[in-house]
Design a protein around this motif. Structure first.
Motif, mmCIF file in Angstrom:
data_model
loop_
_atom_site.group_PDB
_atom_site.id
_atom_site.type_symbol
_atom_site.label_atom_id
_atom_site.label_comp_id
_atom_site.label_asym_id
_atom_site.label_seq_id
_atom_site.Cartn_x
_atom_site.Cartn_y
_atom_site.Cartn_z
ATOM 1 N N ASP A 12 0.803 -1.222 0.000
ATOM 2 C CA ASP A 12 0.000 0.000 0.000
ATOM 3 C C ASP A 12 0.834 1.268 0.000
ATOM 4 O O ASP A 12 0.338 2.341 -0.353
ATOM 5 C CB ASP A 12 -0.932 0.011 1.215
ATOM 6 C CG ASP A 12 -2.019 -1.058 1.122
ATOM 7 O OD1 ASP A 12 -2.365 -1.441 -0.011
ATOM 8 O OD2 ASP A 12 -2.496 -1.498 2.185
ATOM 9 N N ASP A 13 2.107 1.168 0.415
ATOM 10 C CA ASP A 13 2.907 2.377 0.575
ATOM 11 C C ASP A 13 3.779 2.707 -0.634
ATOM 12 O O ASP A 13 4.690 3.530 -0.535
ATOM 13 C CB ASP A 13 3.791 2.265 1.821
ATOM 14 C CG ASP A 13 4.698 1.039 1.784
ATOM 15 O OD1 ASP A 13 4.508 0.188 0.899
ATOM 16 O OD2 ASP A 13 5.595 0.934 2.656
ATOM 17 N N TRP A 15 4.096 4.072 -4.758
ATOM 18 C CA TRP A 15 3.347 5.008 -5.598
ATOM 19 C C TRP A 15 2.473 4.312 -6.620
ATOM 20 O O TRP A 15 1.352 4.771 -6.905
ATOM 21 C CB TRP A 15 4.313 5.976 -6.291
ATOM 22 C CG TRP A 15 5.086 5.389 -7.432
ATOM 23 C CD1 TRP A 15 6.351 4.878 -7.388
ATOM 24 C CD2 TRP A 15 4.643 5.246 -8.782
ATOM 25 N NE1 TRP A 15 6.732 4.418 -8.628
ATOM 26 C CE2 TRP A 15 5.703 4.632 -9.501
ATOM 27 C CE3 TRP A 15 3.475 5.573 -9.472
ATOM 28 C CZ2 TRP A 15 5.619 4.337 -10.859
ATOM 29 C CZ3 TRP A 15 3.393 5.279 -10.830
ATOM 30 C CH2 TRP A 15 4.450 4.675 -11.511
ATOM 31 N N ASP A 18 -0.932 3.444 -5.257
ATOM 32 C CA ASP A 18 -1.818 4.612 -5.179
ATOM 33 C C ASP A 18 -2.387 4.978 -6.547
ATOM 34 O O ASP A 18 -3.600 5.122 -6.726
ATOM 35 C CB ASP A 18 -1.047 5.824 -4.629
ATOM 36 C CG ASP A 18 -0.669 5.664 -3.171
ATOM 37 O OD1 ASP A 18 -1.300 4.844 -2.487
ATOM 38 O OD2 ASP A 18 0.257 6.370 -2.730
ATOM 39 N N VAL A 19 -1.490 5.135 -7.518
ATOM 40 C CA VAL A 19 -1.913 5.630 -8.828
ATOM 41 C C VAL A 19 -2.741 4.588 -9.576
ATOM 42 O O VAL A 19 -3.722 4.931 -10.245
ATOM 43 C CB VAL A 19 -0.684 6.058 -9.657
ATOM 44 C CG1 VAL A 19 -1.110 6.538 -11.044
ATOM 45 C CG2 VAL A 19 0.086 7.162 -8.947
ATOM 46 N N GLN A 21 -4.643 2.196 -8.328
ATOM 47 C CA GLN A 21 -5.967 2.047 -7.726
ATOM 48 C C GLN A 21 -6.841 3.273 -7.964
ATOM 49 O O GLN A 21 -8.067 3.162 -8.047
ATOM 50 C CB GLN A 21 -5.827 1.763 -6.231
ATOM 51 C CG GLN A 21 -5.262 0.378 -5.958
ATOM 52 C CD GLN A 21 -5.131 0.069 -4.477
ATOM 53 O OE1 GLN A 21 -6.047 -0.447 -3.848
ATOM 54 N NE2 GLN A 21 -3.962 0.401 -3.927
ATOM 55 N N ALA A 22 -6.206 4.429 -8.108
ATOM 56 C CA ALA A 22 -6.961 5.641 -8.445
ATOM 57 C C ALA A 22 -7.380 5.648 -9.907
ATOM 58 O O ALA A 22 -8.313 6.362 -10.293
ATOM 59 C CB ALA A 22 -6.122 6.880 -8.136
ATOM 60 N N HIS A 61 3.273 12.605 -7.810
ATOM 61 C CA HIS A 61 3.250 11.758 -6.620
ATOM 62 C C HIS A 61 4.464 12.078 -5.747
ATOM 63 O O HIS A 61 5.573 12.269 -6.259
ATOM 64 C CB HIS A 61 3.258 10.281 -7.014
ATOM 65 C CG HIS A 61 2.889 9.380 -5.879
ATOM 66 N ND1 HIS A 61 3.797 8.996 -4.912
ATOM 67 C CD2 HIS A 61 1.712 8.790 -5.552
ATOM 68 C CE1 HIS A 61 3.204 8.204 -4.048
ATOM 69 N NE2 HIS A 61 1.931 8.061 -4.399
ATOM 70 N N SER A 63 6.419 10.327 -4.097
ATOM 71 C CA SER A 63 7.528 9.380 -4.206
ATOM 72 C C SER A 63 8.291 9.509 -5.522
ATOM 73 O O SER A 63 9.334 8.882 -5.692
ATOM 74 C CB SER A 63 7.014 7.943 -4.065
ATOM 75 O OG SER A 63 6.466 7.727 -2.792
ATOM 76 N N ASP A 85 10.634 4.829 -4.213
ATOM 77 C CA ASP A 85 10.078 3.503 -3.926
ATOM 78 C C ASP A 85 10.987 2.439 -4.530
ATOM 79 O O ASP A 85 10.985 2.226 -5.749
ATOM 80 C CB ASP A 85 8.667 3.373 -4.504
ATOM 81 C CG ASP A 85 7.627 4.095 -3.678
ATOM 82 O OD1 ASP A 85 7.884 4.322 -2.477
ATOM 83 O OD2 ASP A 85 6.569 4.434 -4.221
ATOM 84 N N GLY A 108 -3.738 -2.022 -8.263
ATOM 85 C CA GLY A 108 -3.182 -2.496 -7.003
ATOM 86 C C GLY A 108 -2.479 -3.838 -7.050
ATOM 87 O O GLY A 108 -2.024 -4.333 -6.012
#
Length: 219
Positions: A12-13, A15, A18-19, A21-22, A61, A63, A85, A108
Motif C-alpha cells: 500500500d505504501d 506510488w 496509489d496511482v 488504484q486511483a 506523486h 515518491s 520507492d 493495485g
C-alpha cells in the motif's frame, strides 16, 4: 527449468499502488528499471483513455522525484522517472531470482514472469510467503525441453540478429539494423533480444547437462 507467471498485491505504501488504484482501468508497464542508491530510475508505459491525467498523477506523486514524458498519444504515455520507492528491487534482491520485464500493474496488483531453476523458484516463493504478500500463481511450467523456451517474437528477433551478424565479433550490423529489418523500433528490438538471450542463458546454466569443451577464446 521453471517458467512461471505470478500476480502479487502491491504494498500500500508504494506510488504505483496509489496511482493504479486511483485509475483502475489503466495498465501500467515497467519496461526497465535500475536501482541507484536510495532511488530507482525507471522507464514506464501506461495505456489508458486519459494519458494526460495519469501522467500527471505519476509526475506529482510524492515518491516520484523526477519525471520526463517521452511520448504521448490518445491512449498511451511513455515516461522516464525517478522514484524513492525501491521495494521491488529490495524484494528481488532478497529472493535471489531476478524478474523479467515488462512488469505489469493494474488496480493495485502487478504481474511478471520468472525463469530459473526449481530451487531458485522455491526460494522466491518462500520470500513472498515470508513477507506476507498476497499472491496468485498464474502459470507454472517445468521443462527440460528447450523447444518452448522462447516466444515466437523472441525467436524471430534472435534469428534475424543471428542472420544479420549481430552476434559476430566484431558485429556485422547494429541493433538499429536488426530493428529495421523487422520493422520494429530499436527499444523494442533491444528489450525482446535481451529477454530471449536471458532465457537461453538461464536454460543452459540450470538445465543443460552436457559439458562442452572449454573455449580458449578469452574474449
Amino acid at each position: 527449468m521453471i517458467a512461471a507467471r505470478l500476480r502479487i498485491r502491491l504494498p500500500d505504501d508504494v506510488w504505483i499502488a496509489d496511482v493504479s488504484q486511483a485509475n483502475p482501468k489503466a495498465t501500467f508497464r515497467l519496461l526497465s528499471g535500475i536501482r541507484a542508491g536510495a532511488t530507482a530510475v525507471e522507464l514506464g508505459e501506461v495505456t489508458t483513455d486519459d494519458p494526460a491525467t495519469v501522467g500527471d498523477a505519476i509526475a506529482t506523486h510524492p515518491s516520484v522525484t523526477a519525471y520526463e514524458e517521452l511520448e504521448r498519444t490518445t491512449d498511451r504515455v511513455l515516461a522516464k522517472y525517478e522514484t524513492t520507492d525501491t521495494a521491488l528491487y529490495e524484494f528481488v534482491a532478497e529472493s535471489g531470482l531476478p524478474i523479467e520485464y515488462p512488469v505489469t500493474a493494474e488496480n493495485g496488483w502487478y504481474e511478471f514472469d520468472l525463469t530459473g531453476s526449481r530451487a531458485e523458484f522455491d526460494r522466491f516463493q518462500a520470500a513472498i510467503e515470508d513477507a506476507g504478500r498476497q499472491y496468485e500463481l498464474l502459470s507454472l511450467v517445468h521443462s527440460t525441453d528447450p523447444a518452448g523456451l522462447l516466444t515466437d517474437r523472441q525467436r524471430d528477433v534472435l534469428t534475424a540478429a543471428l542472420r544479420a551478424g549481430y552476434f559476430e565479433l566484431p558485429r556485422d550490423c547494429t541493433l538499429a539494423d536488426v530493428a529495421a529489418a523487422l520493422d520494429i523500433d530499436k527499444s523494442t528490438a533491444s528489450r525482446v533480444l535481451r529477454r530471449g538471450q536471458t532465457r537461453i542463458v538461464k536454460w543452459f546454466l540450470t538445465t543443460a547437462t552436457a559439458q562442452p569443451p572449454r573455449s580458449t577464446d578469452r574474449q
